[in-house]
Design a protein around this motif. Structure first.
Motif, PDB file in Angstrom:
ATOM      1  N   ALA A 178       0.851  -1.185   0.000  1.00 38.48           N
ATOM      2  CA  ALA A 178       0.000   0.000   0.000  1.00 38.48           C
ATOM      3  C   ALA A 178       0.892   1.242   0.000  1.00 38.48           C
ATOM      4  N   PRO A 179       0.370   2.371  -0.454  1.00 41.05           N
ATOM      5  CA  PRO A 179       1.170   3.602  -0.480  1.00 41.05           C
ATOM      6  C   PRO A 179       1.729   3.930   0.900  1.00 41.05           C
ATOM      7  N   GLY A 180       3.019   4.181   0.951  1.00 41.22           N
ATOM      8  CA  GLY A 180       3.653   4.556   2.198  1.00 41.22           C
ATOM      9  C   GLY A 180       3.891   3.425   3.174  1.00 41.22           C
ATOM     10  N   LYS A 181       3.618   2.202   2.742  1.00 38.74           N
ATOM     11  CA  LYS A 181       3.800   1.054   3.631  1.00 38.74           C
ATOM     12  C   LYS A 181       4.764   0.048   3.015  1.00 38.74           C
ATOM     13  N   GLU A 182       5.286  -0.817   3.866  1.00 38.59           N
ATOM     14  CA  GLU A 182       6.168  -1.869   3.375  1.00 38.59           C
ATOM     15  C   GLU A 182       5.341  -2.976   2.718  1.00 38.59           C
ATOM     16  N   ARG A 183       5.999  -3.696   1.830  1.00 38.74           N
ATOM     17  CA  ARG A 183       5.335  -4.826   1.196  1.00 38.74           C
ATOM     18  C   ARG A 183       5.118  -5.918   2.242  1.00 38.74           C
ATOM     19  N   GLU A 184       3.953  -6.550   2.196  1.00 36.16           N
ATOM     20  CA  GLU A 184       3.619  -7.571   3.184  1.00 36.16           C
ATOM     21  C   GLU A 184       3.084  -8.821   2.504  1.00 36.16           C
ATOM     22  N   GLY A 185       3.328  -9.946   3.146  1.00 35.54           N
ATOM     23  CA  GLY A 185       2.817 -11.203   2.637  1.00 35.54           C
ATOM     24  C   GLY A 185       1.320 -11.316   2.844  1.00 35.54           C
ATOM     25  N   VAL A 186       0.622 -11.753   1.825  1.00 40.03           N
ATOM     26  CA  VAL A 186      -0.828 -11.916   1.880  1.00 40.03           C
ATOM     27  C   VAL A 186      -1.200 -13.399   1.968  1.00 40.03           C
ATOM     28  N   SER A 187      -0.575 -14.205   1.109  1.00 41.35           N
ATOM     29  CA  SER A 187      -0.915 -15.619   1.074  1.00 41.35           C
ATOM     30  C   SER A 187       0.181 -16.395   0.355  1.00 41.35           C
ATOM     31  N   TYR A 188       0.192 -17.699   0.597  1.00 39.22           N
ATOM     32  CA  TYR A 188       1.171 -18.583  -0.042  1.00 39.22           C
ATOM     33  C   TYR A 188       0.541 -19.949  -0.240  1.00 39.22           C
ATOM     34  N   ILE A 189       0.949 -20.598  -1.344  1.00 36.78           N
ATOM     35  CA  ILE A 189       0.460 -21.949  -1.623  1.00 36.78           C
ATOM     36  C   ILE A 189       1.642 -22.825  -2.021  1.00 36.78           C
ATOM     37  N   THR A 190       1.701 -24.030  -1.470  1.00 38.07           N
ATOM     38  CA  THR A 190       2.786 -24.941  -1.799  1.00 38.07           C
ATOM     39  C   THR A 190       2.643 -25.462  -3.231  1.00 38.07           C
ATOM     40  N   SER A 191       3.659 -26.140  -3.708  1.00 36.12           N
ATOM     41  CA  SER A 191       3.697 -26.580  -5.107  1.00 36.12           C
ATOM     42  C   SER A 191       2.519 -27.480  -5.470  1.00 36.12           C
ATOM     43  N   THR A 192       2.088 -28.292  -4.510  1.00 32.55           N
ATOM     44  CA  THR A 192       0.971 -29.205  -4.788  1.00 32.55           C
ATOM     45  C   THR A 192      -0.377 -28.597  -4.433  1.00 32.55           C
ATOM     46  N   GLY A 193      -0.334 -27.460  -3.756  1.00 29.94           N
ATOM     47  CA  GLY A 193      -1.582 -26.851  -3.304  1.00 29.94           C
ATOM     48  C   GLY A 193      -2.103 -27.433  -2.001  1.00 29.94           C
ATOM     49  N   GLY A 194      -1.330 -28.327  -1.414  1.00 27.66           N
ATOM     50  CA  GLY A 194      -1.809 -28.996  -0.221  1.00 27.66           C
ATOM     51  C   GLY A 194      -1.769 -28.161   1.043  1.00 27.66           C
ATOM     52  N   ILE A 195      -0.929 -27.144   1.057  1.00 28.95           N
ATOM     53  CA  ILE A 195      -0.824 -26.267   2.226  1.00 28.95           C
ATOM     54  C   ILE A 195      -0.929 -24.821   1.754  1.00 28.95           C
ATOM     55  N   THR A 196      -1.710 -24.050   2.484  1.00 30.10           N
ATOM     56  CA  THR A 196      -1.866 -22.623   2.194  1.00 30.10           C
ATOM     57  C   THR A 196      -1.711 -21.831   3.484  1.00 30.10           C
ATOM     58  N   TYR A 197      -1.231 -20.625   3.342  1.00 32.91           N
ATOM     59  CA  TYR A 197      -1.095 -19.712   4.476  1.00 32.91           C
ATOM     60  C   TYR A 197      -1.743 -18.374   4.105  1.00 32.91           C
ATOM     61  N   TYR A 198      -2.223 -17.695   5.142  1.00 29.31           N
ATOM     62  CA  TYR A 198      -2.825 -16.384   4.931  1.00 29.31           C
ATOM     63  C   TYR A 198      -2.389 -15.433   6.029  1.00 29.31           C
ATOM     64  N   ALA A 199      -2.274 -14.165   5.659  1.00 29.05           N
ATOM     65  CA  ALA A 199      -2.080 -13.138   6.674  1.00 29.05           C
ATOM     66  C   ALA A 199      -3.360 -13.033   7.492  1.00 29.05           C
ATOM     67  N   ASP A 200      -3.221 -12.698   8.753  1.00 29.67           N
ATOM     68  CA  ASP A 200      -4.396 -12.592   9.621  1.00 29.67           C
ATOM     69  C   ASP A 200      -5.414 -11.604   9.065  1.00 29.67           C
ATOM     70  N   SER A 201      -4.934 -10.564   8.411  1.00 30.88           N
ATOM     71  CA  SER A 201      -5.821  -9.503   7.927  1.00 30.88           C
ATOM     72  C   SER A 201      -6.731  -9.956   6.787  1.00 30.88           C
TER      73      SER A 201
END
Length: 127
Positions: free
Chosen positions: A40-63
């Protein structure tokens, strides 16, 4: 050459939805995890989500937990980010990045875990 191209951004009203796509080329998506980040403007880049190669595991930011869904179609070499119940604070440039096929619940948030990045797509949530 490795390329990641984001698409699907735009202007949406609060409460609306968008689906972002990350099209990969120059490598086999099957062997890599993919992360979504935003800045976002004026903010640092942040992780939103991630998915493993097989799609078996996903992560999300709390927000975004419970509102965003990450998925992938390796046959199409594409990763998606379905964004629902969008809020003004979701306004940012969204980037996808290539990471290891599996990252843990901490490492996925670190930019150093990724070696190639797309140029980003703008998401604006406003009435």
């Amino acid at each position: 050459q490795v390329h990641l191209v984001e698409s699907g951004g735009g202007l949406v009203q609060p409460g609306g939805s968008l689906r972002l796509s990350c099209a990969a080329s120059g490598f086999l998506l099957d062997y890599y995890g993919i992360g979504w980040f935003r800045q976002a403007p004026g903010k640092e880049r942040e992780g939103v989500s991630y998915i493993t190669s097989t799609g078996g595991i996903t992560y999300y930011a709390d927000s975004v937990k419970g509102r965003f869904i990450i998925s992938r179609d390796n046959n199409k070499n594409t990763v998606y980010l379905q964004m629902n119940s969008l809020k003004p604070e979701d306004t940012a440039v969204y980037y996808c990045a290539r990471g290891s096929r599996w990252l843990n619940g901490v490492s996925w948030k670190g930019e150093k875990s990724y070696d190639y990045w797309g140029r980003g797509t703008q998401v604006t949530v406003s009435s």
